[in-house]
Scaffold this active site. Structure first.
Site, PDB file in Angstrom:
ATOM      1  N   ASN A 289       0.796  -1.237   0.000  1.00  0.00           N
ATOM      2  CA  ASN A 289       0.000   0.000   0.000  1.00  0.00           C
ATOM      3  C   ASN A 289       0.831   1.291   0.000  1.00  0.00           C
ATOM      4  O   ASN A 289       0.401   2.286  -0.560  1.00  0.00           O
ATOM      5  CB  ASN A 289      -1.042  -0.002   1.130  1.00  0.00           C
ATOM      6  CG  ASN A 289      -0.445  -0.180   2.493  1.00  0.00           C
ATOM      7  OD1 ASN A 289       0.726  -0.534   2.635  1.00  0.00           O
ATOM      8  ND2 ASN A 289      -1.244   0.051   3.513  1.00  0.00           N
TER       9      ASN A 289
ATOM     10  N   GLU B 293       4.461  -4.056  12.331  1.00  0.00           N
ATOM     11  CA  GLU B 293       3.492  -2.977  12.078  1.00  0.00           C
ATOM     12  C   GLU B 293       2.321  -3.639  11.363  1.00  0.00           C
ATOM     13  O   GLU B 293       2.411  -3.961  10.179  1.00  0.00           O
ATOM     14  CB  GLU B 293       4.121  -1.893  11.195  1.00  0.00           C
ATOM     15  CG  GLU B 293       5.288  -1.180  11.837  1.00  0.00           C
ATOM     16  CD  GLU B 293       4.881  -0.198  12.930  1.00  0.00           C
ATOM     17  OE1 GLU B 293       3.675   0.057  13.087  1.00  0.00           O
ATOM     18  OE2 GLU B 293       5.771   0.298  13.631  1.00  0.00           O
TER      19      GLU B 293
ATOM     20  N   CYS C  39      -3.218   1.442   6.837  1.00  0.00           N
ATOM     21  CA  CYS C  39      -3.436   0.876   8.173  1.00  0.00           C
ATOM     22  C   CYS C  39      -3.978   1.961   9.096  1.00  0.00           C
ATOM     23  O   CYS C  39      -4.642   1.667  10.085  1.00  0.00           O
ATOM     24  CB  CYS C  39      -2.137   0.310   8.718  1.00  0.00           C
ATOM     25  SG  CYS C  39      -0.800   1.506   8.613  1.00  0.00           S
TER      26      CYS C  39
ATOM     27  N   GLU D 288       8.345   2.833  14.505  1.00  0.00           N
ATOM     28  CA  GLU D 288       9.172   3.225  13.366  1.00  0.00           C
ATOM     29  C   GLU D 288       9.190   4.744  13.294  1.00  0.00           C
ATOM     30  O   GLU D 288       8.151   5.388  13.453  1.00  0.00           O
ATOM     31  CB  GLU D 288       8.622   2.624  12.072  1.00  0.00           C
ATOM     32  CG  GLU D 288       8.792   1.108  12.062  1.00  0.00           C
ATOM     33  CD  GLU D 288       8.517   0.458  10.720  1.00  0.00           C
ATOM     34  OE1 GLU D 288       9.278  -0.442  10.336  1.00  0.00           O
ATOM     35  OE2 GLU D 288       7.531   0.824  10.058  1.00  0.00           O
TER      36      GLU D 288
HETATM   37  P1  NAP Z   1       0.159  -9.114   3.845  1.00  0.00           P
HETATM   38  O1  NAP Z   1      -0.612  -9.994   2.981  1.00  0.00           O
HETATM   39  O2  NAP Z   1       0.332  -9.478   5.269  1.00  0.00           O
HETATM   40  O3  NAP Z   1       1.578  -8.955   3.125  1.00  0.00           O
HETATM   41  C1  NAP Z   1       2.580  -8.112   3.632  1.00  0.00           C
HETATM   42  C2  NAP Z   1       3.918  -8.605   3.153  1.00  0.00           C
HETATM   43  O4  NAP Z   1       4.165  -9.891   3.712  1.00  0.00           O
HETATM   44  C3  NAP Z   1       4.030  -8.771   1.644  1.00  0.00           C
HETATM   45  O5  NAP Z   1       5.337  -8.450   1.246  1.00  0.00           O
HETATM   46  C4  NAP Z   1       3.772 -10.255   1.478  1.00  0.00           C
HETATM   47  O6  NAP Z   1       4.333 -10.807   0.331  1.00  0.00           O
HETATM   48  C5  NAP Z   1       4.495 -10.794   2.688  1.00  0.00           C
HETATM   49  N1  NAP Z   1       4.095 -12.135   3.069  1.00  0.00           N
HETATM   50  C6  NAP Z   1       2.871 -12.697   2.998  1.00  0.00           C
HETATM   51  N2  NAP Z   1       2.926 -13.964   3.492  1.00  0.00           N
HETATM   52  C7  NAP Z   1       4.223 -14.187   3.851  1.00  0.00           C
HETATM   53  C8  NAP Z   1       4.904 -15.294   4.409  1.00  0.00           C
HETATM   54  N3  NAP Z   1       4.284 -16.437   4.699  1.00  0.00           N
HETATM   55  N4  NAP Z   1       6.229 -15.190   4.643  1.00  0.00           N
HETATM   56  C9  NAP Z   1       6.894 -14.047   4.364  1.00  0.00           C
HETATM   57  N5  NAP Z   1       6.293 -12.961   3.844  1.00  0.00           N
HETATM   58  C10 NAP Z   1       4.956 -13.020   3.601  1.00  0.00           C
HETATM   59  O7  NAP Z   1      -0.412  -7.638   3.884  1.00  0.00           O
HETATM   60  P2  NAP Z   1      -0.821  -6.738   2.650  1.00  0.00           P
HETATM   61  O8  NAP Z   1      -2.157  -7.176   2.196  1.00  0.00           O
HETATM   62  O9  NAP Z   1       0.280  -6.658   1.680  1.00  0.00           O
HETATM   63  O10 NAP Z   1      -0.908  -5.309   3.355  1.00  0.00           O
HETATM   64  C11 NAP Z   1      -2.044  -4.836   3.966  1.00  0.00           C
HETATM   65  C12 NAP Z   1      -1.930  -4.937   5.475  1.00  0.00           C
HETATM   66  O11 NAP Z   1      -0.778  -4.239   5.919  1.00  0.00           O
HETATM   67  C13 NAP Z   1      -3.092  -4.304   6.172  1.00  0.00           C
HETATM   68  O12 NAP Z   1      -3.552  -5.126   7.205  1.00  0.00           O
HETATM   69  C14 NAP Z   1      -2.507  -3.022   6.747  1.00  0.00           C
HETATM   70  O13 NAP Z   1      -3.173  -2.543   7.873  1.00  0.00           O
HETATM   71  C15 NAP Z   1      -1.125  -3.441   7.038  1.00  0.00           C
HETATM   72  N6  NAP Z   1      -0.251  -2.267   7.118  1.00  0.00           N
HETATM   73  C16 NAP Z   1       0.191  -1.887   8.348  1.00  0.00           C
HETATM   74  C17 NAP Z   1       0.988  -0.760   8.477  1.00  0.00           C
HETATM   75  C18 NAP Z   1       1.474  -0.332   9.818  1.00  0.00           C
HETATM   76  O14 NAP Z   1       2.423   0.438   9.867  1.00  0.00           O
HETATM   77  N7  NAP Z   1       0.888  -0.777  10.915  1.00  0.00           N
HETATM   78  C19 NAP Z   1       1.340  -0.027   7.355  1.00  0.00           C
HETATM   79  C20 NAP Z   1       0.868  -0.432   6.106  1.00  0.00           C
HETATM   80  C21 NAP Z   1       0.066  -1.584   6.012  1.00  0.00           C
HETATM   81  P3  NAP Z   1       3.499 -11.048  -1.023  1.00  0.00           P
HETATM   82  O15 NAP Z   1       3.815  -9.891  -1.828  1.00  0.00           O
HETATM   83  O16 NAP Z   1       4.074 -12.302  -1.541  1.00  0.00           O
HETATM   84  O17 NAP Z   1       2.075 -11.161  -0.676  1.00  0.00           O
END
Ligand code: NAP
Length: 491
Positions: free
Chosen positions: A165, A264, A298, A472
């Protein structure tokens, strides 16, 4: 920053990126030439192919980071800071190119991408300054005999995993403090948006980051290719930004190596508007907190909790403003809002709206999946949402404002805190006393008081409860990459 782009600029920006794996300071095509397609979410068309790493290549990247660790830790802090400073200057100089890459791979408007490039660059500037402020303590033992000396050392090789995102900011927020602290790293961007990270990595390489200090692995199968690195004893830390479900699973696996963790994760931000608020200001904040990044943040306001006496007016005014906004590809100068990242995300948003509607919520604007290519969803306002609707518990990640009415401060707080998440809350009131009282009672890592955006490289970003661990940015940010060593001195 120009407000428009043409096919020639797009092709030139895409051609400028190295689309390979960065291992030990060298770009490599990836074994067998396998690649991952990167899509433009406004059209669903493939815009680039990047290398698809194998587990052996991910291990080689970690090996390169481990080999580079001692030398990188020994590099003068000023030198590490200067590399970050030059990276900051380069990002500013190349902001149009990086913003265009971001809009192409992620879909947000050019203005939003430009704002993110500036935000990401600021992490390099902030941590360039932090690199030379890593200090310890010296004190007399309370018994009077001997001295206590503490120093701070880099944690060691890190695995940095980022979401789609905020493709530049989420990478910068991890890479910059790791470099400042003297940690080497393997960076794994989301497969949907690898281009900005690849561009930033090349800038850092060109600006003098030593070979192996920063390695980049892109993969179509993170679970098989990246997760096993958590079992490797050469790895010392995981910093992950993404969903709570994946973060929790990675935390479990990281337990084997007792890795240092920064997580995060997801949010479910309440946005409280009290009757004594400046309503115009609250509407402006609501638009920022809801529509920044098309709601795919997020920190996005997920639940608008509005005092009953002004709830109707607030909903009507918010709907009036949101109704006028146009969705479109970033290259359309009339577009205010881009598409969602993919079909699955759009289907989830549409399902949450339908479920709320089925429970009696009123749709004041939007609420229909449009025809045509791309993953667009219109700005939508729902009022009279029952508290038991799924949309009240789920992170929406789309341009949908769900409004709930409350009767008292106590009820507002109970609703706001009634979530497993605890990333950010927003509150609008003109009473300083109420602002402080409510902020203290909110169970969140961050509170926006009369403002709809809290992100700031100079402030500690992070959550409590299921929203994660660690901070962070701010003075705290570098601490995530340092460990304290204590020397007992017998004098
Ligand atoms: P996600 O599906 O959890 O993926 C995040 C990252 O993790 C991607 O690079 C993904 O790779 C990787 N990943 C997924 N499964 C993995 C595994 N088994 N082993 C290692 N890496 C793995 O989340 P998203 O849909 O991309 O992002 C949206 C989420 O991020 C939302 O819940 C949002 O709230 C959260 N977010 C939080 C913050 C914060 O600072 N708190 C900031 C931004 C976003 P792939 O590309 O292969 O899927």
């Amino acid at each position: 920053m120009s407000a428009a782009s043409g096919p020639a600029e797009e092709q030139s920006a895409l051609a400028s990126v190295r689309k390979q794996l960065l291992i030990g300071g060298t770009w490599r095509p990836g074994e067998g030439g396998r690649s991952i397609a990167v899509e433009d979410p406004a059209s669903g068309e493939t815009i680039a192919e990047v290398a698809d790493a194998t587990l052996a290549e991910a291990r080689a990247a970690l090996g390169a980071a481990a080999d580079a660790q001692a030398g990188f830790a020994a590099m003068a802090p000023r030198e590490r800071g200067e590399i970050l400073r030059r990276a900051y200057e380069r990002m500013i100089a190349e902001r149009e190119r990086i913003a265009l890459l971001m809009s192409l791979e992620m879909g947000k408007t050019l203005a939003e991408s430009d704002a993110e490039v500036l935000y990401a660059a600021e992490f390099f500037r902030w941590f360039a300054e932090e690199a030379v402020r890593i200090h310890g303590t010296y004190m007399r033992n309370p018994t009077g005999a001997g001295r206590i000396l503490t120093m701070r050392a880099p944690v060691g090789p890190c695995l940095l995993i980022t979401p789609w995102n905020f493709p530049a900011a989420m990478a910068a927020r991890k890479i910059a403090p790791a470099v400042a602290a003297g940690c080497t790293m393997v960076v794994k961007p989301a497969k949907q948006t690898p281009l900005c990270t690849l561009a930033i990595a090349e800038i850092l390489r060109e600006e003098g980051l030593p070979p192996g200090a920063l390695n980049v692995v892109t993969t179509s199968d993170s679970a098989a290719v990246v997760e096993p690195l958590l079992d490797d004893p050469r790895l010392r830390k995981l910093s992950f930004t993404g969903s709570t479900a994946v973060g929790r699973a990675l935390m479990g696996r990281a337990a084997g190596g007792l890795l240092r963790l920064s997580l995060e994760l997801g949010g479910n931000a309440p946005f409280l508007v009290f009757a004594d608020a400046d309503i115009e200001q609250a509407i402006g904040g609501a638009l920022a907190a809801k529509l920044r990044n098309i709601g795919e943040a997020c920190t996005a306001a997920n639940r608008f909790l509005v005092e009953a006496s002004i709830a109707e007016r607030f909903a009507a005014e918010l709907a009036e403003r949101m109704r006028t906004l146009r969705s479109g590809r970033f290259s359309d100068p009339h577009s205010d809002l881009g598409p969602l990242i993919d079909g699955a995300q759009r289907a989830k948003v549409a399902r949450l709206v339908e479920e709320a509607r089925g429970r009696g919520a009123r749709v004041l604007c939007g609420g229909q999946v449009p025809e045509g290519p791309g993953y667009f969803y219109p700005p939508t306002v729902l009022s009279d949402v029952p508290a038991e609707a799924e949309i009240a518990r789920e992170e929406i990640f789309g341009p949908v404002a769900a409004i709930y009415a409350f009767d008292s401060e106590a009820q507002a707080l109970a609703l706001a805190n009634g979530t497993e998440y605890g990333l950010v809350a927003y509150l609008y009131t003109q009473s300083l006393e109420r602002a402080l009282r409510v902020s203290e009672a909110l169970e969140f890592g961050m509170v926006g008081v009369n403002q709809g955006v809290v992100s700031n490289p100079a402030a500690p970003f992070g959550g409590v409860k299921q929203s994660g661990l660690g901070r962070e940015g701010g003075f705290e940010g570098i601490g995530e990459y340092l460990s304290t060593r204590y020397l007992a001195l017998s004098l």
